[in-house]
Design a protein around this motif. Structure first.
Motif, PDB file in Angstrom:
ATOM      1  N   ALA A  74       1.958  29.594   9.858  1.00  0.00           N
ATOM      2  CA  ALA A  74       2.173  30.112   8.507  1.00  0.00           C
ATOM      3  C   ALA A  74       3.451  30.935   8.453  1.00  0.00           C
ATOM      4  CB  ALA A  74       0.971  30.957   8.081  1.00  0.00           C
ATOM      5  N   ARG A  75       3.689  31.726   9.498  1.00  0.00           N
ATOM      6  CA  ARG A  75       4.873  32.604   9.532  1.00  0.00           C
ATOM      7  C   ARG A  75       6.165  31.786   9.599  1.00  0.00           C
ATOM      8  NH1 ARG A  75       3.215  36.215  13.395  1.00  0.00           N
ATOM      9  NH2 ARG A  75       2.237  37.264  11.622  1.00  0.00           N
ATOM     10  N   ALA A  76       6.183  30.734  10.383  1.00  0.00           N
ATOM     11  CA  ALA A  76       7.383  29.899  10.490  1.00  0.00           C
ATOM     12  C   ALA A  76       7.760  29.332   9.127  1.00  0.00           C
ATOM     13  CB  ALA A  76       7.147  28.774  11.498  1.00  0.00           C
ATOM     14  N   GLN A  77       6.758  28.848   8.383  1.00  0.00           N
ATOM     15  CA  GLN A  77       7.001  28.315   7.042  1.00  0.00           C
ATOM     16  C   GLN A  77       7.465  29.421   6.093  1.00  0.00           C
ATOM     17  OE1 GLN A  77       6.992  25.246   6.251  1.00  0.00           O
ATOM     18  NE2 GLN A  77       6.806  25.117   4.026  1.00  0.00           N
ATOM     19  N   HIS A  78       6.830  30.538   6.189  1.00  0.00           N
ATOM     20  CA  HIS A  78       7.126  31.691   5.326  1.00  0.00           C
ATOM     21  C   HIS A  78       8.573  32.160   5.503  1.00  0.00           C
ATOM     22  CE1 HIS A  78       5.782  36.062   4.180  1.00  0.00           C
ATOM     23  NE2 HIS A  78       6.353  35.457   3.162  1.00  0.00           N
ATOM     24  N   VAL A  79       8.987  32.299   6.750  1.00  0.00           N
ATOM     25  CA  VAL A  79      10.346  32.770   7.038  1.00  0.00           C
ATOM     26  C   VAL A  79      11.386  31.760   6.568  1.00  0.00           C
ATOM     27  CG1 VAL A  79      11.974  33.305   8.901  1.00  0.00           C
ATOM     28  CG2 VAL A  79       9.675  34.274   8.942  1.00  0.00           C
ATOM     29  N   ALA A  80      11.147  30.492   6.893  1.00  0.00           N
ATOM     30  CA  ALA A  80      12.136  29.457   6.565  1.00  0.00           C
ATOM     31  C   ALA A  80      12.267  29.226   5.069  1.00  0.00           C
ATOM     32  CB  ALA A  80      11.757  28.150   7.267  1.00  0.00           C
ATOM     33  N   GLU A  81      11.152  29.223   4.363  1.00  0.00           N
ATOM     34  CA  GLU A  81      11.155  28.821   2.954  1.00  0.00           C
ATOM     35  C   GLU A  81      11.274  29.984   1.969  1.00  0.00           C
ATOM     36  OE1 GLU A  81      11.308  25.679   1.902  1.00  0.00           O
ATOM     37  OE2 GLU A  81      11.469  25.149   4.019  1.00  0.00           O
ATOM     38  N   LYS A  82      10.947  31.185   2.414  1.00  0.00           N
ATOM     39  CA  LYS A  82      10.919  32.283   1.439  1.00  0.00           C
ATOM     40  C   LYS A  82      11.726  33.503   1.883  1.00  0.00           C
ATOM     41  CE  LYS A  82       7.724  34.327  -1.854  1.00  0.00           C
ATOM     42  NZ  LYS A  82       6.314  34.329  -2.324  1.00  0.00           N
ATOM     43  N   ILE A  83      11.453  34.014   3.086  1.00  0.00           N
ATOM     44  CA  ILE A  83      12.053  35.299   3.473  1.00  0.00           C
ATOM     45  C   ILE A  83      13.556  35.178   3.714  1.00  0.00           C
ATOM     46  CG2 ILE A  83      12.056  37.152   5.190  1.00  0.00           C
ATOM     47  CD1 ILE A  83       9.064  36.684   5.559  1.00  0.00           C
ATOM     48  N   LYS A  84      13.964  34.270   4.586  1.00  0.00           N
ATOM     49  CA  LYS A  84      15.395  34.151   4.893  1.00  0.00           C
ATOM     50  C   LYS A  84      16.235  33.760   3.671  1.00  0.00           C
ATOM     51  CE  LYS A  84      15.501  33.544   9.904  1.00  0.00           C
ATOM     52  NZ  LYS A  84      15.892  32.657  11.023  1.00  0.00           N
ATOM     53  N   PRO A  85      15.794  32.811   2.832  1.00  0.00           N
ATOM     54  CA  PRO A  85      16.592  32.499   1.641  1.00  0.00           C
ATOM     55  C   PRO A  85      16.779  33.705   0.717  1.00  0.00           C
ATOM     56  CG  PRO A  85      15.059  30.717   2.076  1.00  0.00           C
ATOM     57  CD  PRO A  85      14.685  31.839   2.998  1.00  0.00           C
ATOM     58  N   ALA A  86      15.731  34.516   0.555  1.00  0.00           N
ATOM     59  CA  ALA A  86      15.843  35.703  -0.297  1.00  0.00           C
ATOM     60  C   ALA A  86      16.826  36.707   0.281  1.00  0.00           C
ATOM     61  CB  ALA A  86      14.467  36.345  -0.479  1.00  0.00           C
ATOM     62  N   ARG A 116       2.379  36.326  26.170  1.00  0.00           N
ATOM     63  CA  ARG A 116       2.213  35.022  25.520  1.00  0.00           C
ATOM     64  C   ARG A 116       2.604  35.106  24.042  1.00  0.00           C
ATOM     65  NH1 ARG A 116      -3.416  32.902  25.861  1.00  0.00           N
ATOM     66  NH2 ARG A 116      -2.451  30.972  25.177  1.00  0.00           N
ATOM     67  N   ILE A 117       2.251  36.203  23.406  1.00  0.00           N
ATOM     68  CA  ILE A 117       2.632  36.375  22.001  1.00  0.00           C
ATOM     69  C   ILE A 117       4.140  36.540  21.890  1.00  0.00           C
ATOM     70  CG2 ILE A 117       2.244  37.685  19.880  1.00  0.00           C
ATOM     71  CD1 ILE A 117      -0.409  38.625  21.030  1.00  0.00           C
ATOM     72  N   GLU A 118       4.727  37.257  22.821  1.00  0.00           N
ATOM     73  CA  GLU A 118       6.183  37.427  22.818  1.00  0.00           C
ATOM     74  C   GLU A 118       6.897  36.086  22.968  1.00  0.00           C
ATOM     75  OE1 GLU A 118       6.729  41.943  24.627  1.00  0.00           O
ATOM     76  OE2 GLU A 118       6.542  40.249  26.003  1.00  0.00           O
ATOM     77  N   GLN A 119       6.359  35.214  23.835  1.00  0.00           N
ATOM     78  CA  GLN A 119       6.949  33.889  24.010  1.00  0.00           C
ATOM     79  C   GLN A 119       6.871  33.077  22.716  1.00  0.00           C
ATOM     80  OE1 GLN A 119       4.679  32.419  27.307  1.00  0.00           O
ATOM     81  NE2 GLN A 119       6.057  33.263  28.858  1.00  0.00           N
ATOM     82  N   LEU A 120       5.726  33.159  22.058  1.00  0.00           N
ATOM     83  CA  LEU A 120       5.547  32.438  20.794  1.00  0.00           C
ATOM     84  C   LEU A 120       6.469  33.012  19.719  1.00  0.00           C
ATOM     85  CD1 LEU A 120       3.973  30.216  19.369  1.00  0.00           C
ATOM     86  CD2 LEU A 120       2.146  31.874  18.919  1.00  0.00           C
ATOM     87  N   GLU A 121       6.598  34.321  19.696  1.00  0.00           N
ATOM     88  CA  GLU A 121       7.498  34.983  18.751  1.00  0.00           C
ATOM     89  C   GLU A 121       8.942  34.527  18.960  1.00  0.00           C
ATOM     90  OE1 GLU A 121       8.586  39.576  17.473  1.00  0.00           O
ATOM     91  OE2 GLU A 121       8.180  39.106  19.569  1.00  0.00           O
ATOM     92  N   GLN A 122       9.371  34.476  20.215  1.00  0.00           N
ATOM     93  CA  GLN A 122      10.742  34.074  20.520  1.00  0.00           C
ATOM     94  C   GLN A 122      10.974  32.615  20.146  1.00  0.00           C
ATOM     95  OE1 GLN A 122      13.337  35.800  21.271  1.00  0.00           O
ATOM     96  NE2 GLN A 122      14.688  34.043  21.523  1.00  0.00           N
ATOM     97  N   TRP A 123      10.007  31.769  20.448  1.00  0.00           N
ATOM     98  CA  TRP A 123      10.144  30.339  20.140  1.00  0.00           C
ATOM     99  C   TRP A 123      10.181  30.102  18.635  1.00  0.00           C
ATOM    100  CZ3 TRP A 123       6.425  26.664  18.157  1.00  0.00           C
ATOM    101  CH2 TRP A 123       6.873  25.328  18.231  1.00  0.00           C
ATOM    102  N   THR A 124       9.353  30.831  17.893  1.00  0.00           N
ATOM    103  CA  THR A 124       9.224  30.611  16.449  1.00  0.00           C
ATOM    104  C   THR A 124      10.313  31.312  15.646  1.00  0.00           C
ATOM    105  OG1 THR A 124       6.824  30.557  16.776  1.00  0.00           O
ATOM    106  CG2 THR A 124       7.612  30.722  14.510  1.00  0.00           C
ATOM    107  N   LEU A 125      10.607  32.560  16.010  1.00  0.00           N
ATOM    108  CA  LEU A 125      11.469  33.405  15.181  1.00  0.00           C
ATOM    109  C   LEU A 125      12.794  33.778  15.824  1.00  0.00           C
ATOM    110  CD1 LEU A 125       8.729  35.919  13.931  1.00  0.00           C
ATOM    111  CD2 LEU A 125       9.524  33.847  12.782  1.00  0.00           C
ATOM    112  N   GLN A 126      12.968  33.461  17.111  1.00  0.00           N
ATOM    113  CA  GLN A 126      14.135  33.913  17.860  1.00  0.00           C
ATOM    114  C   GLN A 126      14.227  35.446  17.750  1.00  0.00           C
ATOM    115  OE1 GLN A 126      14.803  30.855  15.695  1.00  0.00           O
ATOM    116  NE2 GLN A 126      13.808  30.028  17.517  1.00  0.00           N
ATOM    117  N   SER A 127      15.311  35.981  17.247  1.00  0.00           N
ATOM    118  CA  SER A 127      15.446  37.434  17.200  1.00  0.00           C
ATOM    119  C   SER A 127      15.120  38.019  15.827  1.00  0.00           C
ATOM    120  CB  SER A 127      16.870  37.844  17.605  1.00  0.00           C
ATOM    121  OG  SER A 127      17.821  37.258  16.724  1.00  0.00           O
ATOM    122  N   PHE A 128      14.586  37.209  14.929  1.00  0.00           N
ATOM    123  CA  PHE A 128      14.335  37.673  13.563  1.00  0.00           C
ATOM    124  C   PHE A 128      13.163  38.648  13.523  1.00  0.00           C
ATOM    125  CE2 PHE A 128      12.406  37.237   9.322  1.00  0.00           C
ATOM    126  CZ  PHE A 128      13.499  37.616   8.551  1.00  0.00           C
TER     127      PHE A 128
END
Length: 212
Positions: A74-86, A116-128
């Motif tokens: 859900a977060r990956a979609q949220h960031v790509a489609e809503k947060i970063k564009p805004a 494990r959560i940090e790895q997922l965070e890095q893979w999904t969001l990089q440094s965002f």
């Protein structure tokens, strides 16, 4: 164009997020700042469908890994489609929870390994990550009593006191790891006192962001 600022409001159950997010909105309006309000899990039609899956009470046991992966989907979609564009358009974004909640709820509450959560965070969001986070903090026993008074509870809200003690510890660990980003708000006091803390911290952040 100067990018917008990403502000998040975090905290366990019953800390008063909804009321105080409205207060944050009023402060930004007074400062003449254009903003977008959004929430997690959710924020886009696809992510909101995932939210429904996550919050619905069910007979089937939901594995902690499945829960975590759905949160990040859900977060990956949220960031790509809503947060970063805004943000790219110069708008500020107010987020009702973000990745800190995954560390607190799935890491602290469910006991998933932090790395494990940090790895997922890095893979999904990089440094965002958010620019600034208001963490509303209250004793979980008080928070659970407040949440119970709101009406029907969702799948997370029906967890026991120990779960929410661990959630709180997870949030505290996040603050210790990134103290410059967080403003810790004592949410056990009166609403007026809570909002005075928020006002002081948020106006200071706005001043700093204007100087950058």
């Amino acid at each position: 164009m100067k990018p917008g600022q990403f502000i998040t409001i975090e905290g366990g159950e019953g800390v008063g997020k909804t009321t105080n997010i409205q207060f944050v909105e009023s402060l930004l309006q007074q400062e003449g700042i254009e903003y977008l309000l959004t929430r997690e899990p959710g924020g886009t039609p696809f992510a909101e469908e995932i939210r429904e899956l996550l919050l619905a009470k069910r007979d089937e046991n939901v594995s902690s890994d499945a829960e975590l992966l759905l949160m990040f989907a859900a977060r990956a979609q949220h960031v790509a489609e809503k947060i970063k564009p805004a943000l790219a358009k110069g708008s500020w974004v107010i987020g009702d929870r973000f990745t800190d909640a995954s560390f607190a709820y799935q890491g602290g509450g469910r006991g998933i390994d932090w790395a494990r959560i940090e790895q997922l965070e890095q893979w999904t969001l990089q440094s965002f990550k958010p620019c600034f986070t208001l963490l509303l903090d209250v004793d979980p026993q008080i928070g659970m009593q407040r949440a119970a008074n709101r009406g029907e509870l969702d799948r997370f809200e029906i967890e026991n006191l120990e779960f929410f003690n661990q959630v709180r510890a997870g949030y505290q660990r996040r603050v210790a790891e990134d103290p410059e980003r967080f403003a810790l708000i004592d949410a056990s006091v009166s609403l007026e006192q809570v909002q005075e803390q928020i006002k002081t911290q948020l106006l200071a952040f706005i001043k700093r962001s204007n100087q950058d």
